[in-house]
Each structure stands twice: as structure tokens, then as C-alpha cells.
Enzyme design. Structure first.
Site, PDB file in Angstrom:
ATOM      1  N   LYS A 154      74.269  54.257  15.940  1.00 33.09           N
ATOM      2  CA  LYS A 154      75.410  54.085  17.037  1.00 33.09           C
ATOM      3  C   LYS A 154      76.270  52.535  16.281  1.00 33.09           C
ATOM      4  O   LYS A 154      75.458  51.790  17.076  1.00 33.09           O
ATOM      5  CB  LYS A 154      75.368  55.093  18.008  1.00 33.09           C
ATOM      6  CG  LYS A 154      75.797  56.395  17.768  1.00 33.09           C
ATOM      7  CD  LYS A 154      75.816  57.236  17.103  1.00 33.09           C
ATOM      8  CE  LYS A 154      75.759  58.750  17.750  1.00 33.09           C
ATOM      9  NZ  LYS A 154      76.906  59.653  17.318  1.00 33.09           N
ATOM     10  N   LYS A 250      78.642  70.721  11.102  1.00 32.54           N
ATOM     11  CA  LYS A 250      78.297  71.037  12.716  1.00 32.54           C
ATOM     12  C   LYS A 250      78.943  72.296  13.063  1.00 32.54           C
ATOM     13  O   LYS A 250      80.541  72.281  13.101  1.00 32.54           O
ATOM     14  CB  LYS A 250      78.665  69.770  13.708  1.00 32.54           C
ATOM     15  CG  LYS A 250      78.542  68.497  14.030  1.00 32.54           C
ATOM     16  CD  LYS A 250      78.693  67.511  14.480  1.00 32.54           C
ATOM     17  CE  LYS A 250      77.790  65.917  14.279  1.00 32.54           C
ATOM     18  NZ  LYS A 250      78.602  65.031  15.297  1.00 32.54           N
TER      19      LYS A 250
END
Length: 331
Positions: A154, A250
Site C-alpha cells: 500500500k 471485486k
């Protein structure tokens, strides 16, 4: 369990503590808040789980309410095909879509992949996420996970070059993918892409804000770039061909497995590589997404690995290998 030939819908909010803190460019959290839908009929119950995403204006309470509104339709025999038009894409439809598929598979006595005429999923290597932090903190996290073959890093904007260099030094053998969560700008895009390329990163996910990503079509991309917030369902695919090389599917964005499978087929036809991704959630959220994995170049289904505890009958994880669900969990 009360047996009824009329389908009965129930829905609830559940909370699962995260092991430590999960941090991305938009903030940090210490628990996963999920919404679970259950549809019961003839002594069988189908389940689905979703994670409302504040990025899209979703809250657990509003998601709960959006599913509860469907009680009459479910009692009237709502099918997953009809559900696609009855609810908009998003977390709420995902939970109900997956619950209907689970119930349909149980009633037919078959696994979900057979029901949907999809390949049988096998075990796959999942990415393991290193949260956003200082270069030193991220290097420490990467060092602990350096035995994992695929790490998802991240990033958050300023200082990302130092972060990715520190991670690479700490995990020299791991394949790296990074996720900027819309935190880069057109001004630092090429610099950050170059830093990632220098560190041997394979893929960069959503570097620029959705709707402000036109620069990706104008710069030379030294590595593959994947759309996440810029892509939701099939309708959003075609405009992205100039800007992205891959798309992150997703189920909470597509509004369920039904649309996700159709989107995977459409994305492949357009030449996109596929990542199947997740929110931080339990194995019940990951289980339907396993049906996308036969088409995926990248699998990012590590949500349960980030939790302090998972639910019963959880997915089997062996290091970074994730295995298909048993019927006792889903499908």
C-alpha cells in the site's frame, strides 16, 4: 431451523477485529464491519457477505436497509438473474446475490462452480498486504512476510519511492504489486512509476483518482497498471482500454458473483489482465471470489489473513496458498 417453502431473508451487521491496524492512503481501521445476508427455504440457508465501502458512500446501516427492502421480493421467489435489475451494483447486491447462489447450489446438491458452469477453482497464491506507513515500518512488515511469494504494498503519495525501495530491500525474492489507492498525481506519476519499475514491481494498482486518470494514456507505462476504483462492472470496461492493462474485479463493486463472472469474461475479451481482489473481510466474502481465480493473473484474497479471527468453516490458507471453500462455508 424453521422449514418454509417460502424463502425468508434475514440480514445482520457483524464485526471482526483486525490483527493490528490496516492502513491505506484514505485512512486506517481496526475492525472489519461486514453485512451478512441469509436466505432460507426448505431447511436450507444460503449466505453472502459484503463490506460497505465509504469511498462509494456506503455504510453498514444503509447497506443493511437496502437488503431488508428486498424481503418481499425474496419471499416472492426473486432469482439472482432478476436481482441484477432489481438492485444497483454495490455491496448490498453482492451479499444477496451470493446468498441466492449458495442456496441454489445447496438446493440442487451441487457445488456453485458446477451450478454456474465455471471451471473448478484450485489452490492459488494470494497476495499478502503490507499496510501504508513509514519506509522503516513498511520494511519491517515486509521482512516478516519476505517468505511469501507475492506481496501487495500500500502506497500513499509523497515518499512512495523511498517506501517501495525499502520494501524491496527487505523482501528481495517476493513478487511485488503496489496499490496507491488514488493517491498519486499527474505531477508525480512518472517519477513514482519509475521508482516502482526500478524496484522490480510487476503491477501498479489505481495510481490516479478515478475520473482523473487520463494521464495514464499519455505517458509511457514502464509496468502494467491496473484499474480498481476506476472500474466497477462491465459497463465501465471499454473506456479504460487506453489507460489500463488490467482490472481489479471485486464482488462488492460488481454487485455480486453473477456480474463479476460476466465482467471477467468481458475483460478478457477486451484484452485486460484480471486481478481478483477483496476488502478486509472474512472467508465468507472470499469464497465466491474463488470462482474468478481460474481467469485471474493476480489473486488478492488475503482479507481473512489480516483478521484477528475468522468465522467457522473458514477457507484453508497454507502460507500464501488459498484453497477453494468447502460446502460448509459457501457454495
Amino acid at each position: 431451523m424453521t422449514s418454509s417453502k417460502v424463502p425468508v431473508l434475514s440480514v445482520r451487521i457483524e464485526r471482526f477485529p483486525i490483527a493490528g491496524t490496516f492502513t491505506i492512503s484514505r485512512g486506517a481501521k481496526t475492525e472489519a464491519v461486514t453485512v451478512v445476508a441469509e436466505v432460507s427455504r426448505d431447511g436450507l440457508t444460503g449466505r453472502g457477505e459484503c463490506v460497505p465501502y465509504p469511498r462509494y458512500g456506503e455504510t453498514p446501516e444503509a447497506t443493511l436497509g437496502a437488503i431488508q427492502v428486498m424481503q418481499q421480493a425474496v419471499a416472492g421467489g426473486l432469482t439472482r438473474q432478476a436481482l441484477q435489475a432489481a438492485m444497483p451494483p454495490g455491496a448490498a447486491r453482492n451479499a444477496l446475490d451470493c446468498a441466492l447462489i449458495d442456496l441454489e447450489a445447496k438446493a440442487a446438491g451441487v457445488r456453485a462452480w458446477n451450478l454456474l458452469d465455471r471451471p473448478v477453482p484450485g489452490e492459488r497464491t494470494t497476495a499478502y498486504t503490507i499496510s501504508l506507513g513509514s519506509p522503516e515500518a513498511m520494511a519491517a512488515g515486509a521482512a516478516k512476510a519476505a517468505n511469501r511469494p507475492l506481496l501487495k504494498i500500500k502506497l500513499g503519495g509523497d515518499g512512495d519511492g523511498a517506501r517501495i525501495a525499502a520494501v524491496r530491500k527487505a523482501a528481495p525474492e517476493s513478487e511485488l504489486i503496489v496499490d496507491a489507492n488514488e493517491a498519486w498525481t499527474e505531477a508525480n506519476l512518472e517519477q513514482n512509476l519509475a521508482a516502482c519499475a526500478a524496484a522490480g514491481v510487476t503491477l501498479v494498482e489505481q495510481p490516479l483518482p478515478a475520473g482523473q486518470d487520463g494521464a495514464l494514456a499519455r505517458v509511457k507505462r514502464p509496468l502494467a497498471v491496473c484499474a480498481d476504483e476506476s472500474v466497477h462492472d462491465r459497463a465501465s470496461l471499454a473506456p479504460l482500454r487506453e489507460r489500463y492493462d488490467a482490472v481489479n474485479i471485486k464482488l462488492d463493486k460488481t454487485g455480486g458473483l453473477t456480474e463479476a463472472l460476466a465482467m471477467a469474461d468481458a475483460a478478457q475479451a477486451l484484452g485486460f489482465e484480471i486481478m481478483v481482489g477483496c476488502m478486509v473481510a472474512t472467508s465468507l466474502s472470499m469464497a465466491p471470489a474463488m470462482l474468478i481465480t481460474p481467469q485471474a493473473r493476480f489473486v488478492d484474497l488475503d482479507g481473512p489473513l489480516l483478521l484477528a479471527r475468522d468465522r467457522d468453516h473458514a477457507l484453508r490458507y497454507d502460507g500464501s496458498l488459498v484453497y477453494p471453500p468447502e460446502a460448509s462455508l459457501w457454495g
